[in-house]
Design a protein around this motif. Structure first.
Motif, short mmCIF file in Angstrom:
data_model
loop_
_atom_site.label_atom_id
_atom_site.label_comp_id
_atom_site.label_asym_id
_atom_site.label_seq_id
_atom_site.Cartn_x
_atom_site.Cartn_y
_atom_site.Cartn_z
N PHE A 17 0.83 -1.21 0.00
CA PHE A 17 0.00 0.00 0.00
C PHE A 17 0.87 1.26 0.00
N ILE A 18 1.88 1.30 0.84
CA ILE A 18 2.74 2.48 0.94
C ILE A 18 3.43 2.75 -0.40
N VAL A 19 3.92 1.70 -1.05
CA VAL A 19 4.58 1.86 -2.34
C VAL A 19 3.58 2.32 -3.40
N TYR A 20 2.45 1.65 -3.49
CA TYR A 20 1.41 1.99 -4.47
C TYR A 20 0.95 3.44 -4.28
N ASN A 21 0.66 3.81 -3.06
CA ASN A 21 0.20 5.16 -2.75
C ASN A 21 1.32 6.19 -2.98
N GLY A 22 2.53 5.84 -2.59
CA GLY A 22 3.67 6.74 -2.78
C GLY A 22 3.96 7.01 -4.24
N ILE A 23 3.83 5.97 -5.07
CA ILE A 23 3.99 6.14 -6.52
C ILE A 23 2.95 7.15 -7.01
N GLY A 24 1.72 7.05 -6.49
CA GLY A 24 0.67 7.98 -6.88
C GLY A 24 1.02 9.42 -6.56
N ALA A 25 1.58 9.62 -5.38
CA ALA A 25 1.98 10.98 -4.99
C ALA A 25 3.01 11.53 -5.97
N LEU A 26 4.00 10.72 -6.30
CA LEU A 26 5.02 11.15 -7.26
C LEU A 26 4.44 11.32 -8.67
N TRP A 27 3.59 10.40 -9.05
CA TRP A 27 3.00 10.38 -10.40
C TRP A 27 2.25 11.67 -10.70
N PHE A 28 1.39 12.07 -9.75
CA PHE A 28 0.48 13.18 -10.01
C PHE A 28 1.03 14.55 -9.59
N THR A 29 2.06 14.57 -8.74
CA THR A 29 2.59 15.87 -8.31
C THR A 29 3.96 16.18 -8.89
N LEU A 30 4.62 15.17 -9.46
CA LEU A 30 5.97 15.41 -9.97
C LEU A 30 6.11 14.93 -11.42
N VAL A 124 1.02 0.38 -13.15
CA VAL A 124 2.34 0.31 -12.51
C VAL A 124 2.18 0.04 -11.01
N GLY A 125 1.24 0.74 -10.38
CA GLY A 125 1.03 0.57 -8.95
C GLY A 125 0.64 -0.84 -8.56
N ILE A 126 -0.29 -1.46 -9.32
CA ILE A 126 -0.72 -2.81 -8.97
C ILE A 126 0.38 -3.82 -9.25
N LEU A 127 1.18 -3.59 -10.29
CA LEU A 127 2.31 -4.49 -10.55
C LEU A 127 3.34 -4.44 -9.42
N LEU A 128 3.65 -3.25 -8.94
CA LEU A 128 4.60 -3.13 -7.83
C LEU A 128 4.01 -3.69 -6.54
N ALA A 129 2.73 -3.40 -6.28
CA ALA A 129 2.07 -3.93 -5.08
C ALA A 129 2.03 -5.46 -5.15
#
Length: 137
Positions: A17-30, A124-129
């Protein structure tokens, strides 16, 4: 289902969850911040920073991660190939398809761009999760 919840490796669920959610933060803000704003028709605006726009996606990502873990255990996925197939099926069949369906409405001026950005994030998120869940099973 209760039995499957008891058998989960909750550390792996939390880490996934932390990785999937963290990727989202980077994906949409950076990584895709400008393209994401364009897809929403807000290229020259600051996006809202209300708690619901932070907590809501995090809760949804946790539910997706937990559900994926339960299904991976229930389906007894034993190989890396099986995990990749499972994640592609969930990623494309549910997450990308649902993201595209949500994007196709009059409130999203660039639905294909929105779907490409958000859908690829979920894939990408579900593959990493899934990788984390599989390796820590």
């Amino acid at each position: 289902m209760i039995n499957q919840l008891a058998n989960l490796n909750w550390i792996s669920v939390l880490l996934a969850f932390i990785v999937y959610n963290g990727i989202g933060a980077l994906w949409f803000t950076l990584l895709f911040a400008k393209a994401y704003k364009i897809s929403l028709g807000k290229a020259n605006e600051a996006l809202p920073n209300n708690p619901i726009f932070i907590a809501g996606p995090a809760i949804c990502t946790f539910v997706v991660t937990l559900t994926s873990a339960i299904l991976m255990y229930a389906l007894n996925i034993q190989s890396m190939g099986g995990m990749v197939e499972f994640c592609l099926l969930i990623g494309i069949g549910f997450l990308v398809a649902n993201t595209t369906n949500i994007a196709i409405n009059p409130n999203i001026p660039r639905p294909i761009l929105y779907s490409a950005i958000s859908g690829s994030y979920h894939l990408v998120g579900i593959l990493l999760a899934g990788l984390i869940l599989f390796l820590m099973k």
